[in-house]
Write a protein that holds these residues in place. Sequence first.
Motif, PDB file in Angstrom:
ATOM      1  N   ASP A 130     -17.236 -45.361   8.209  1.00  0.00           N
ATOM      2  CA  ASP A 130     -17.538 -45.841   6.857  1.00  0.00           C
ATOM      3  C   ASP A 130     -16.502 -45.422   5.828  1.00  0.00           C
ATOM      4  OD1 ASP A 130     -19.801 -47.054   7.762  1.00  0.00           O
ATOM      5  OD2 ASP A 130     -21.210 -45.619   6.900  1.00  0.00           O
ATOM      6  N   ARG A 131     -16.233 -44.124   5.747  1.00  0.00           N
ATOM      7  CA  ARG A 131     -15.349 -43.657   4.678  1.00  0.00           C
ATOM      8  C   ARG A 131     -13.938 -44.195   4.856  1.00  0.00           C
ATOM      9  NH1 ARG A 131     -13.851 -37.411   2.927  1.00  0.00           N
ATOM     10  NH2 ARG A 131     -12.975 -37.955   0.890  1.00  0.00           N
ATOM     11  N   ALA A 132     -13.432 -44.168   6.079  1.00  0.00           N
ATOM     12  CA  ALA A 132     -12.087 -44.686   6.325  1.00  0.00           C
ATOM     13  C   ALA A 132     -11.997 -46.163   5.951  1.00  0.00           C
ATOM     14  CB  ALA A 132     -11.704 -44.476   7.784  1.00  0.00           C
ATOM     15  N   VAL A 162      -9.103 -39.607   6.953  1.00  0.00           N
ATOM     16  CA  VAL A 162     -10.080 -39.003   6.040  1.00  0.00           C
ATOM     17  C   VAL A 162     -11.063 -38.175   6.858  1.00  0.00           C
ATOM     18  CG1 VAL A 162      -9.952 -40.929   4.392  1.00  0.00           C
ATOM     19  CG2 VAL A 162     -11.684 -40.955   6.190  1.00  0.00           C
ATOM     20  N   LEU A 163     -11.754 -37.274   6.173  1.00  0.00           N
ATOM     21  CA  LEU A 163     -12.887 -36.609   6.799  1.00  0.00           C
ATOM     22  C   LEU A 163     -14.051 -37.605   6.804  1.00  0.00           C
ATOM     23  CD1 LEU A 163     -12.889 -32.978   5.341  1.00  0.00           C
ATOM     24  CD2 LEU A 163     -12.186 -33.738   7.612  1.00  0.00           C
ATOM     25  N   PRO A 164     -14.624 -37.892   7.954  1.00  0.00           N
ATOM     26  CA  PRO A 164     -15.674 -38.926   8.031  1.00  0.00           C
ATOM     27  C   PRO A 164     -16.882 -38.592   7.151  1.00  0.00           C
ATOM     28  CG  PRO A 164     -14.881 -38.318  10.221  1.00  0.00           C
ATOM     29  CD  PRO A 164     -14.313 -37.304   9.267  1.00  0.00           C
ATOM     30  N   ALA A 185     -10.580 -36.155  -2.457  1.00  0.00           N
ATOM     31  CA  ALA A 185      -9.334 -36.395  -1.737  1.00  0.00           C
ATOM     32  C   ALA A 185      -9.653 -36.649  -0.262  1.00  0.00           C
ATOM     33  CB  ALA A 185      -8.405 -35.197  -1.879  1.00  0.00           C
ATOM     34  N   PRO A 186      -8.845 -37.471   0.414  1.00  0.00           N
ATOM     35  CA  PRO A 186      -9.154 -37.835   1.808  1.00  0.00           C
ATOM     36  C   PRO A 186      -9.358 -36.641   2.737  1.00  0.00           C
ATOM     37  CG  PRO A 186      -7.426 -39.252   0.949  1.00  0.00           C
ATOM     38  CD  PRO A 186      -7.661 -38.184  -0.089  1.00  0.00           C
ATOM     39  N   HIS A 187      -8.649 -35.529   2.481  1.00  0.00           N
ATOM     40  CA  HIS A 187      -8.783 -34.361   3.367  1.00  0.00           C
ATOM     41  C   HIS A 187      -9.940 -33.462   2.960  1.00  0.00           C
ATOM     42  CE1 HIS A 187      -6.090 -33.270   0.019  1.00  0.00           C
ATOM     43  NE2 HIS A 187      -6.685 -32.099   0.076  1.00  0.00           N
TER      44      HIS A 187
END
Length: 322
Positions: A130-132, A162-164, A185-187
């Motif tokens: 989802d997040r990606a 990204v972190l899911p 932030a993605p990380h």
Amino acid sequence: MTPADLSLTVLHAVRRAVDEGALRVDVPRDVKVERPRPGGVGDYASSVALSLARPSGRAPLDVAGILKERLRGSPGIRAVDITGPGFLNFTLDVGQGARLVREVGEAGLEYGYSDALAGSVVRFGDVGEDRARLVGESVVRLLRSQGADAAIGSLGQERIHVLPAPYAPDVFGPDAARWALLRAAPHDHALPGGPLLVQHERNGLFRVRYAHSRAQGLMRNGAQLGIQAGYEVEDGAQQLLTALADHPAVLLAAARHRSPDRLARHLEVVADALLSFQHTVLPLGDEKPSAAHRSRLALAEAAGTVLAGGLSLLGISAPDQI
């Protein structure tokens, strides 16, 4: 622009350079500006690059160049020159506010779009997480806003890292659910969705959408008072002008770094500046409408346009009323 305004503008440039990783140094509490010394040019000068050189591990001229790049186009500044070992010299321009408001008005929701990445072809691979997926969709919109040919498809070579986190529009609504995944932030871990449903100043999504609704409300109230927006006089709204002037650079950086969170954070800056400014826009009590009110209304309208355009790139709605 007053010396105090100029000092804040330079300090903002230092903070941007640090946030973007161009300088590794503690941001000073303030920046001193003064009249140029012999050999200087323009209206004011600052030795901030010299003072930051040693702690940053860079030459003063390098630091001055980094700050000059981030000061270019700032409202109220016509030119930035570097003299001597690294002094920044400023020539002021009282017409920058009018130019900026005009640019936003002409571009509308596409203010900040450019062809800086024209010729670039970016293909992201299909993602199921989802997040990606949501980050990828926003990144594609950002890349296209800067002229790139960007898309998501099965033959894509680039990946979104990204972190899911789950997308939960049924629980939090589509806007809060998106903001929760895009603002961090993605990380970093995604934001918790629950607090984003609370109408409170600690809620960044609420502040951004509320600021947009306030801009629309000011336009409606201005029309009722017979005040037509039109930027005529500079009126000390340097924080808001600077935030609007930064918008094109933020869009480009967010596209290049594949980071919608940069745009989300910037929208919070624009919103906070507008909310601090809003109480001065329209006449109070027996005060009569003036050129200052017309200018403030035009600036508020421009801010609302920037907020709506930025939210659209994130796939989030910008309601006229909250």
